[in-house]
Enzyme design. Structure first.
Site, PDB file in Angstrom:
ATOM      1  N   CYS A  92     -40.496 -23.141  96.082  1.00 50.85           N
ATOM      2  CA  CYS A  92     -40.254 -22.260  94.788  1.00 50.85           C
ATOM      3  C   CYS A  92     -39.267 -21.261  95.187  1.00 50.85           C
ATOM      4  O   CYS A  92     -39.324 -20.444  96.239  1.00 50.85           O
ATOM      5  CB  CYS A  92     -41.638 -21.755  94.227  1.00 50.85           C
ATOM      6  SG  CYS A  92     -41.376 -20.438  92.779  1.00 50.85           S
ATOM      7  N   CYS A 151     -40.283 -16.318  95.106  1.00 56.50           N
ATOM      8  CA  CYS A 151     -40.363 -15.161  96.090  1.00 56.50           C
ATOM      9  C   CYS A 151     -40.058 -15.501  97.777  1.00 56.50           C
ATOM     10  O   CYS A 151     -40.698 -16.061  98.434  1.00 56.50           O
ATOM     11  CB  CYS A 151     -42.021 -14.687  96.440  1.00 56.50           C
ATOM     12  SG  CYS A 151     -42.912 -14.619  94.922  1.00 56.50           S
ATOM     13  N   GLN A 171     -38.086  -3.703  80.831  1.00 52.45           N
ATOM     14  CA  GLN A 171     -38.046  -3.796  82.574  1.00 52.45           C
ATOM     15  C   GLN A 171     -39.285  -4.425  82.986  1.00 52.45           C
ATOM     16  O   GLN A 171     -40.344  -4.146  82.577  1.00 52.45           O
ATOM     17  CB  GLN A 171     -37.964  -2.069  83.110  1.00 52.45           C
ATOM     18  CG  GLN A 171     -36.662  -1.611  82.890  1.00 52.45           C
ATOM     19  CD  GLN A 171     -35.546  -1.861  83.992  1.00 52.45           C
ATOM     20  OE1 GLN A 171     -35.613  -2.682  84.935  1.00 52.45           O
ATOM     21  NE2 GLN A 171     -34.363  -1.293  83.500  1.00 52.45           N
ATOM     22  N   CYS A 200     -28.292  -3.139  88.824  1.00 52.07           N
ATOM     23  CA  CYS A 200     -28.975  -4.073  89.902  1.00 52.07           C
ATOM     24  C   CYS A 200     -28.197  -4.832  90.804  1.00 52.07           C
ATOM     25  O   CYS A 200     -28.678  -5.958  91.386  1.00 52.07           O
ATOM     26  CB  CYS A 200     -29.738  -4.973  88.910  1.00 52.07           C
ATOM     27  SG  CYS A 200     -28.662  -5.819  87.658  1.00 52.07           S
TER      28      CYS A 200
HETATM   29  C1  LIG Z   1     -29.797  -3.764  82.753  1.00 52.48           C
HETATM   30  S1  LIG Z   1     -29.889  -3.855  80.987  1.00 52.48           S
HETATM   31  C2  LIG Z   1     -30.398  -2.144  80.589  1.00 52.48           C
HETATM   32  C3  LIG Z   1     -31.472  -2.051  80.162  1.00 52.48           C
HETATM   33  C4  LIG Z   1     -31.913  -0.464  79.798  1.00 52.48           C
HETATM   34  N1  LIG Z   1     -31.201   0.538  80.346  1.00 52.48           N
HETATM   35  C5  LIG Z   1     -33.455  -0.437  80.027  1.00 52.48           C
HETATM   36  O1  LIG Z   1     -33.655   0.117  81.152  1.00 52.48           O
HETATM   37  O2  LIG Z   1     -33.973  -1.060  79.512  1.00 52.48           O
HETATM   38  C6  LIG Z   1     -28.307  -3.884  80.533  1.00 52.48           C
HETATM   39  C7  LIG Z   1     -28.180  -3.933  79.104  1.00 52.48           C
HETATM   40  O3  LIG Z   1     -26.918  -3.982  78.421  1.00 52.48           O
HETATM   41  C8  LIG Z   1     -26.684  -4.856  77.496  1.00 52.48           C
HETATM   42  N2  LIG Z   1     -25.238  -5.114  77.541  1.00 52.48           N
HETATM   43  C9  LIG Z   1     -24.573  -6.070  78.120  1.00 52.48           C
HETATM   44  N3  LIG Z   1     -23.270  -5.980  78.052  1.00 52.48           N
HETATM   45  C10 LIG Z   1     -22.876  -5.208  77.292  1.00 52.48           C
HETATM   46  C11 LIG Z   1     -21.674  -4.671  76.560  1.00 52.48           C
HETATM   47  N4  LIG Z   1     -20.507  -5.151  76.734  1.00 52.48           N
HETATM   48  N5  LIG Z   1     -21.843  -3.860  75.469  1.00 52.48           N
HETATM   49  C12 LIG Z   1     -23.126  -3.113  75.191  1.00 52.48           C
HETATM   50  N6  LIG Z   1     -24.265  -3.750  75.674  1.00 52.48           N
HETATM   51  C13 LIG Z   1     -24.154  -4.525  76.836  1.00 52.48           C
HETATM   52  C14 LIG Z   1     -27.671  -5.942  77.634  1.00 52.48           C
HETATM   53  O4  LIG Z   1     -27.695  -6.394  76.444  1.00 52.48           O
HETATM   54  C15 LIG Z   1     -28.792  -5.317  78.277  1.00 52.48           C
HETATM   55  O5  LIG Z   1     -29.674  -4.705  77.150  1.00 52.48           O
END
Ligand SMILES: C[S@@+](CC[C@H](N)C(=O)[O-])C[C@H]1O[C@@H](n2cnc3c(N)ncnc32)[C@H](O)[C@@H]1O
Length: 469
Positions: free
Chosen positions: A80, A83, A298, A424
């Protein structure tokens, strides 16, 4: 693949662990990636692929075990992809995650930065996920010695895709990523489907009734279950859904989705509420967040709380600031910070996430946040700033690909006094921060582990504007 004539390297010392869960050894000056081994191991490996900059190998035998090894507790370890680092002591995992952050900043960054703070490990290292997506398949992955033609063998599976294999699913007996109820629900659905002769999908032709099972849970032990069916068969749908509804009291929200497309993505499809509540709720500090069937949240809730606390501390808010939360998702960070500043503007491109973000503000009685739907690249420009106010602080949490160079350029033009950059992917973060270092300097680097036993790492960087600007 035929391995017989491929070259073998003996007594290779494993010296590092990196991305995609691969460990690394060096033979002369060549980097060799080996899965399922641990830094400190001495191993014999067979080279499977030679690329320009690295070779890929498979483990033949362990000659000497590393002190950093730990006995994997999951029976699926080694097959898998969930992990891959389960055979590595948790403190060693954390060491290599921190190292990856620092190495990325050194290699790709070319700017000064302070020594990263000690990585924040996850207090919960098993059952820490609040969401898992499982796949039904009519042809499961077979273990060595199993024969597909053996009439005793059941080929149906409900589990996870093998790494890199869209057409092979590992039938999960037990998964340690989610609490006990998730295992009970998954196994019960599978047995029920087998007893009633329900059809598991074929991953090659994309035909079949049962496609996916999504299980979400909150810290209170409430569950949301979403069944995805590949065909509209009302009687069979009722059969499965009634079984779930009547068997598991912890399922507080029960949905199904019909997906007849060739791929498994269902974010644009309509979830149908079959029983219970529309949403479950998650509590972080004094705030409540709605989790719907399509909401982003998250995945490790207790570490999400730590992450948001770090973002809030780093933002250093006094109460008068305008904050922009770029890539706001469902507005969790924006709501978290709104209590400490004048206003927050969140930008996010997914319409449903913006709906959730607005609802999250409403249910928490937060009035000083505004959520705007759209691509950050398109809407975050000078006109937008004039209309919404110049930000004192920018929080940015982009996807793995990092920020578009034009977005970085706009931040350099707008010149907030601080930036809190959550990522990330340390590699794209290092790249973006090197561009930002034209006018900002790095005050703090704080790695945090959201995903124990995987090679993933989250990193928060605090950037302050240089004095001359
Ligand atoms: C890593 S997540 C962030 C989550 C949020 N900060 C949280 O902790 O719940 C990245 C987010 O960016 C959005 N996203 C990706 N590309 C984007 C863009 N070009 N413009 C606006 N939002 C975007 C995705 O849909 C996603 O919700």
């Amino acid at each position: 693949m035929r391995h017989k004539n491929l070259p073998i390297i003996e007594k290779l010392e494993i010296t590092d662990a990196g991305t995609e869960g691969m460990a690394v050894g060096r033979f002369r000056d060549i980097v060799i990636f080996v899965p399922w081994v641990v830094p400190g191991d001495i191993v014999d490996v067979q080279i499977l692929r030679k690329k320009k900059k690295f070779w890929e190998a498979r483990l033949l035998r362990i000659i000497k075990e590393s002190e950093n090894r730990k006995k994997p507790w999951c029976s699926h370890f080694g097959i898998c992809g969930g992990c891959r680092w389960q055979n590595m002591d948790y403190s060693t995992q954390l060491f290599y995650k921190s190292k990856w952050v620092k190495d990325s900043l050194l290699r790709l960054g070319k700017f000064k930065f302070p020594e990263p703070l000690p990585i924040i490990g996850s207090p919960q290292t098993i059952s820490y996920r609040n969401k898992m997506e499982f796949t039904f398949s009519n042809r499961r992955f077979l273990n060595e010695g199993e024969n597909a033609n053996d009439p005793e063998i059941k080929l149906q599976a409900l589990g996870l895709h093998l790494p890199g294999r869209y057409d092979r699913v590992l039938d999960l007996k037990y998964c340690y990523h989610q609490p006990e109820s998730s295992n009970k629900i998954r196994l019960a659905v599978k047995n029920f489907a087998l007893e009633h002769g329900l059809n598991f999908q074929d991953l090659v032709s994309h035909q079949g009734f049962l496609r996916n099972l999504i299980i979400r849970n909150n810290q209170e032990g409430d569950y949301m279950v979403i069944m995805v069916f590949g065909e509209y068969q009302p009687e069979s749908i009722h059969l499965v859904m009634d079984f779930l509804k009547e068997t598991f009291a912890e399922i507080k929200s029960l949905y199904y989705i019909i997906n007849t497309k060739a791929n498994d993505s269902f974010s644009e499809l309509e979830p149908i509420l079959y029983a219970g509540q529309e949403v479950i709720y998650e509590q972080i500090e004094n705030l409540k967040f709605r989790i719907g069937p399509l909401s982003f949240f998250q995945t490790n809730t207790s570490q999400a709380k730590r992450l948001y606390q770090i973002a809030r501390d780093d933002a250093g808010l006094q109460g008068h600031e305008t904050v922009y939360d770029l890539y706001t998702g469902t507005g969790t960070i924006a709501c978290f910070l709104a209590q400490n500043c004048q206003k927050v503007i969140g930008i996010e491109q997914v319409e449903k996430a913006i709906d959730d973000a607005r609802m999250n503000a409403i249910i928490n009685g937060i009035e000083n946040v505004e959520f705007i739907e759209g691509d950050v690249l398109q809407i975050f420009d000078q006109d937008f700033i004039e209309k919404n106010g110049s930000p004192d602080v920018i929080i940015t949490d982009p996807p793995r690909s990092g920020m578009h160079p034009q977005v970085v350029k706009r931040i350099l033009d707008i010149l907030p006094s601080r930036i809190v950059y959550i990522s990330c992917n340390p590699a794209t973060q290092a790249r973006d921060v090197s561009w930002l270092s034209e006018k900002f300097h790095v005050e703090k680097v704080q790695p945090i582990d959201m995903f124990p036993h995987t090679s993933h790492v989250e990193n928060v960087m605090l950037l302050d504007r240089n004095d001359q600007y």
